[in-house]
Design a protein around this motif. Sequence first.
Motif, mmCIF file in Angstrom:
data_model
loop_
_atom_site.group_PDB
_atom_site.id
_atom_site.type_symbol
_atom_site.label_atom_id
_atom_site.label_comp_id
_atom_site.label_asym_id
_atom_site.label_seq_id
_atom_site.Cartn_x
_atom_site.Cartn_y
_atom_site.Cartn_z
ATOM 1 N N ALA A 175 0.759 3.876 -6.322
ATOM 2 C CA ALA A 175 0.669 5.323 -6.135
ATOM 3 C C ALA A 175 0.948 5.696 -4.678
ATOM 4 N N PRO A 176 1.752 6.731 -4.445
ATOM 5 C CA PRO A 176 2.067 7.117 -3.066
ATOM 6 C C PRO A 176 0.913 7.815 -2.370
ATOM 7 N N VAL A 177 0.731 7.481 -1.101
ATOM 8 C CA VAL A 177 -0.231 8.162 -0.225
ATOM 9 C C VAL A 177 0.580 8.672 0.966
ATOM 10 N N PRO A 178 1.176 9.852 0.847
ATOM 11 C CA PRO A 178 2.071 10.361 1.905
ATOM 12 C C PRO A 178 1.299 10.662 3.195
ATOM 13 N N ILE A 179 1.781 10.130 4.300
ATOM 14 C CA ILE A 179 1.133 10.277 5.608
ATOM 15 C C ILE A 179 1.997 11.152 6.509
ATOM 16 N N GLU A 180 1.350 11.968 7.343
ATOM 17 C CA GLU A 180 2.088 12.761 8.326
ATOM 18 C C GLU A 180 1.482 12.573 9.703
ATOM 19 N N ILE A 181 2.349 12.358 10.701
ATOM 20 C CA ILE A 181 1.942 12.370 12.091
ATOM 21 C C ILE A 181 2.452 13.687 12.692
ATOM 22 N N ALA A 182 1.532 14.507 13.132
ATOM 23 C CA ALA A 182 1.902 15.800 13.725
ATOM 24 C C ALA A 182 1.443 15.822 15.173
ATOM 25 N N ASP A 242 0.748 17.062 22.870
ATOM 26 C CA ASP A 242 0.247 15.690 23.086
ATOM 27 C C ASP A 242 -0.999 15.342 22.284
ATOM 28 N N MET A 243 -1.406 16.210 21.368
ATOM 29 C CA MET A 243 -2.515 15.889 20.469
ATOM 30 C C MET A 243 -1.927 15.401 19.143
ATOM 31 N N ALA A 244 -2.291 14.166 18.763
ATOM 32 C CA ALA A 244 -1.786 13.583 17.517
ATOM 33 C C ALA A 244 -2.797 13.824 16.401
ATOM 34 N N VAL A 245 -2.315 14.366 15.286
ATOM 35 C CA VAL A 245 -3.155 14.573 14.112
ATOM 36 C C VAL A 245 -2.531 13.808 12.953
ATOM 37 N N LEU A 246 -3.293 12.898 12.359
ATOM 38 C CA LEU A 246 -2.798 12.090 11.248
ATOM 39 C C LEU A 246 -3.479 12.530 9.962
ATOM 40 N N THR A 247 -2.669 12.883 8.974
ATOM 41 C CA THR A 247 -3.197 13.369 7.702
ATOM 42 C C THR A 247 -2.515 12.670 6.539
#
Length: 378
Positions: free
Chosen positions: A138-145, A149-154
Amino acid sequence: MSYVNYTIIATCAMGIEAILAKEVRALGYECEVENGRVTFRGDARDVAQANMWLRTADRIRLEIGKFRAKTFDELFEGTLQLPWEQFISVDAAFPVSGKSVQSTLFSVPDCQGIVKKAIVERLKRKYRQVTWFEEQGAPVPIEIALRKDMAVLTIDSSGTGLHKRGYRLEQGEAPIKETLAAALVQLTNWFPDKPFVDLFCGSGTIAIEAALIGQNIAPGFNRSFACELWKMFPKSVWEEVRQEADDSADYGKELQIFGSDLDPKMIEIAKVNALEAGLYDAIQWKQMRASDFKTTGENGVIVCNPPWGERMGKREVESLYSELGETLKPYETWSVYVLTGDEQFEEHYGKKATKKRKLFNGFIRTDFYQYWGKRPKK
């Protein structure tokens, strides 16, 4: 049942954050509102509820972590410290997408690669017998935003965008998203016991969204979501949420919703879409010119997205808006709401709007002109 609390991010189009926040609060959550997103806390069941019920959200994301990152080393180490094994099973697929705004790390492909590498390293340490991840599950799509300079990983719990309700089998040349259509309805003073009209219905999206609201049908009831396949989310959560949504719907409620369009093909498409949504009998459709509209009803609401820009010539658009203004002038108790990107709409319509609101249809800036009808006599 999972009682682990997550930071849940409901994303949305610019301009409708307040509407989305109102929906989130109606579900019982306290929330924070930022540009393009509403944030709240909840467990797996709350994630399911949000996906099922939020009509104006684009996606429901879970925040895994955030930290400052001005170098690739900082991005790698920050990502490595996050508990990815709690979200990614040994067989899961975990594609990484990204974006960067006003950040030192501006190369999105490089940032995606660093994040992927760090996650793989973390999973190797946790799944010690595994040296290679097939990613067939099953896919668990990840985003790095990255922003300033603030990294948010969701991770994305929705999968396909939430505007994909599952009922729109066909559409016209310039459709609006189902989420925006739902926002337009909620920006009006319409109640389900009053008439609702769309004189440029196209594929029927606005009228169908109004009917879903009128019968309290969850927008996500006829589709699936990425997180339904996640091992961390018990199947019982989704079974409960779907059953509650079914129990909450008032399928038999009679509505006065009417959609019309000059193009007979679009009327047929609208009928097919309404049938797919289970709302065939809830909406009346008719092929006609907007200028032929007549009604004896009182205190109704008209919401429409008439042609503008390249969809018609400039003179045709001006004539169309002028005719619309003349057609609706006698209906003083009706409220009229028009979405258009034509900045001269009020001039052609022949009346200054009571209120105007800036909205975005995708990346296209538009205005929602609101004309409030006279209050009904007591």
